[in-house]
Design a protein around this motif. Structure first.
Motif, PDB file in Angstrom:
ATOM      1  N   MET A   1       0.939  -1.133   0.009  1.00 28.43           N
ATOM      2  CA  MET A   1       0.083  -0.015   0.022  1.00 28.43           C
ATOM      3  C   MET A   1       0.814   1.065  -0.046  1.00 28.43           C
ATOM      4  O   MET A   1       1.821   1.576   0.753  1.00 28.43           O
ATOM      5  CB  MET A   1      -0.955  -0.065   1.139  1.00 28.43           C
ATOM      6  CG  MET A   1      -1.804   1.397   1.315  1.00 28.43           C
ATOM      7  SD  MET A   1      -2.712   1.148   2.922  1.00 28.43           S
ATOM      8  CE  MET A   1      -4.109   0.273   2.111  1.00 28.43           C
ATOM      9  N   GLN A   2       0.585   2.276  -0.826  1.00 29.33           N
ATOM     10  CA  GLN A   2       1.409   3.301  -0.873  1.00 29.33           C
ATOM     11  C   GLN A   2       0.475   4.457  -0.291  1.00 29.33           C
ATOM     12  O   GLN A   2      -0.785   4.489  -0.082  1.00 29.33           O
ATOM     13  CB  GLN A   2       1.466   3.567  -2.488  1.00 29.33           C
ATOM     14  CG  GLN A   2       2.322   2.805  -3.155  1.00 29.33           C
ATOM     15  CD  GLN A   2       3.803   2.637  -2.581  1.00 29.33           C
ATOM     16  OE1 GLN A   2       4.287   3.820  -2.479  1.00 29.33           O
ATOM     17  NE2 GLN A   2       4.023   1.512  -2.446  1.00 29.33           N
ATOM     18  N   ASP A   5      -2.801   5.462  -1.921  1.00 36.07           N
ATOM     19  CA  ASP A   5      -3.860   4.335  -1.564  1.00 36.07           C
ATOM     20  C   ASP A   5      -4.615   4.527  -0.422  1.00 36.07           C
ATOM     21  O   ASP A   5      -5.597   3.679  -0.419  1.00 36.07           O
ATOM     22  CB  ASP A   5      -3.299   2.816  -1.676  1.00 36.07           C
ATOM     23  CG  ASP A   5      -2.543   2.491  -2.848  1.00 36.07           C
ATOM     24  OD1 ASP A   5      -3.007   3.071  -4.022  1.00 36.07           O
ATOM     25  OD2 ASP A   5      -1.512   1.857  -3.098  1.00 36.07           O
ATOM     26  N   GLU A  16       0.477  10.212   7.254  1.00 39.94           N
ATOM     27  CA  GLU A  16       1.353  10.281   6.199  1.00 39.94           C
ATOM     28  C   GLU A  16       2.743  11.050   6.907  1.00 39.94           C
ATOM     29  O   GLU A  16       3.727  10.492   6.559  1.00 39.94           O
ATOM     30  CB  GLU A  16       1.171  10.790   4.838  1.00 39.94           C
ATOM     31  CG  GLU A  16      -0.180   9.992   4.206  1.00 39.94           C
ATOM     32  CD  GLU A  16      -0.540  10.983   2.884  1.00 39.94           C
ATOM     33  OE1 GLU A  16      -1.263  10.187   2.141  1.00 39.94           O
ATOM     34  OE2 GLU A  16      -0.467  11.966   2.702  1.00 39.94           O
ATOM     35  N   HIS A  23       8.567   4.922   8.691  1.00 41.63           N
ATOM     36  CA  HIS A  23       8.448   3.466   8.000  1.00 41.63           C
ATOM     37  C   HIS A  23       7.252   4.028   6.855  1.00 41.63           C
ATOM     38  O   HIS A  23       6.441   4.846   7.026  1.00 41.63           O
ATOM     39  CB  HIS A  23       7.825   2.406   8.534  1.00 41.63           C
ATOM     40  CG  HIS A  23       6.810   2.887   9.413  1.00 41.63           C
ATOM     41  ND1 HIS A  23       5.211   2.803   9.212  1.00 41.63           N
ATOM     42  CD2 HIS A  23       6.548   3.071  10.800  1.00 41.63           C
ATOM     43  CE1 HIS A  23       4.612   3.216   9.907  1.00 41.63           C
ATOM     44  NE2 HIS A  23       5.287   3.260  10.983  1.00 41.63           N
ATOM     45  N   GLY A  24       6.853   3.184   5.851  1.00 41.42           N
ATOM     46  CA  GLY A  24       5.918   3.277   4.939  1.00 41.42           C
ATOM     47  C   GLY A  24       4.749   2.954   5.392  1.00 41.42           C
ATOM     48  O   GLY A  24       4.632   2.334   6.464  1.00 41.42           O
ATOM     49  N   VAL A  25       3.585   3.275   4.895  1.00 43.62           N
ATOM     50  CA  VAL A  25       1.984   3.266   5.281  1.00 43.62           C
ATOM     51  C   VAL A  25       2.028   1.741   4.857  1.00 43.62           C
ATOM     52  O   VAL A  25       0.838   1.339   5.371  1.00 43.62           O
ATOM     53  CB  VAL A  25       1.220   4.178   4.696  1.00 43.62           C
ATOM     54  CG1 VAL A  25       1.458   5.555   5.106  1.00 43.62           C
ATOM     55  CG2 VAL A  25       1.091   4.228   3.234  1.00 43.62           C
ATOM     56  N   ASP A  26       2.473   1.053   4.195  1.00 47.87           N
ATOM     57  CA  ASP A  26       2.593  -0.346   3.948  1.00 47.87           C
ATOM     58  C   ASP A  26       2.257  -1.322   5.031  1.00 47.87           C
ATOM     59  O   ASP A  26       1.561  -2.451   5.012  1.00 47.87           O
ATOM     60  CB  ASP A  26       3.463  -0.865   2.939  1.00 47.87           C
ATOM     61  CG  ASP A  26       4.842  -0.778   3.570  1.00 47.87           C
ATOM     62  OD1 ASP A  26       5.050   0.476   4.155  1.00 47.87           O
ATOM     63  OD2 ASP A  26       5.367  -1.978   3.631  1.00 47.87           O
ATOM     64  N   LEU A  27       2.704  -0.713   6.349  1.00 45.53           N
ATOM     65  CA  LEU A  27       2.534  -1.712   7.669  1.00 45.53           C
ATOM     66  C   LEU A  27       0.824  -1.671   7.866  1.00 45.53           C
ATOM     67  O   LEU A  27       0.648  -2.169   8.803  1.00 45.53           O
ATOM     68  CB  LEU A  27       3.226  -0.896   8.908  1.00 45.53           C
ATOM     69  CG  LEU A  27       4.763  -0.965   8.686  1.00 45.53           C
ATOM     70  CD1 LEU A  27       5.531  -0.309   9.892  1.00 45.53           C
ATOM     71  CD2 LEU A  27       5.131  -2.459   8.564  1.00 45.53           C
ATOM     72  N   SER A  29      -1.210  -2.047   5.452  1.00 49.07           N
ATOM     73  CA  SER A  29      -2.238  -2.645   4.704  1.00 49.07           C
ATOM     74  C   SER A  29      -2.592  -4.257   5.317  1.00 49.07           C
ATOM     75  O   SER A  29      -1.735  -4.781   5.731  1.00 49.07           O
ATOM     76  CB  SER A  29      -1.242  -3.070   3.498  1.00 49.07           C
ATOM     77  OG  SER A  29      -1.742  -3.947   2.491  1.00 49.07           O
TER      78      SER A  29
END
Length: 132
Positions: A1-2, A5, A16, A23-27, A29
């Motif tokens: 996930m970006q 998204d 954000e 860290h990225g927001v993919d955590l 997802s």
């Protein structure tokens, strides 16, 4: 996930900026938690060094609970049930009244017995409902 998204809504930009700094927001997802659970996760991130004001933490928790939340239909107040399940206040009130009158829910089928709820809508949100 970006980041693009993530669902739009109040708090997306704060999430954000604060969470994306480490860290990225993919955590996020595919992850769901109760409002309390997200609170523990965010508090843990702050204890590990995430920099956020109390207001930012509150905003992040609310965004996560609304968009990636689960709700305990046996304990949550009506407003939280309405927000997480995206149902009307009247429908959420009916869930609370039903559990008060009939006891705790054990399954999704128990929740579907509440008068005025659309079973199909509950089926699409079953991953948001917990009973413990």
């Amino acid at each position: 996930m970006q980041a693009q998204d993530l669902p739009e809504g109040k708090g997306k930009d704060v999430l954000e900026n604060v969470c994306g700094a480490c860290h990225g927001v993919d955590l996020i997802s595919g992850r769901r938690a109760t409002k309390e659970g997200w609170g523990y996760i965010v508090d843990d991130m702050v204890s590990r060094g995430a920099s956020a004001t109390n207001e930012q933490i509150k905003t992040i928790n609310e965004y996560l609970a609304k968009n990636f939340g689960q709700v305990n239909t046996n304990k949550a107040p009506s407003a939280e049930i309405a927000s997480v399940l995206e149902i009307t206040a009247e429908q959420a009130d009916a869930i609370v009244k039903y559990r008060t009158d009939h006891g705790d829910f054990k399954t999704l089928d128990d929740v579907k017995k509440v008068p005025g709820l659309a079973s199909a809508n509950l089926d699409t949100k079953k991953d948001r409902i917990v009973f413990n």
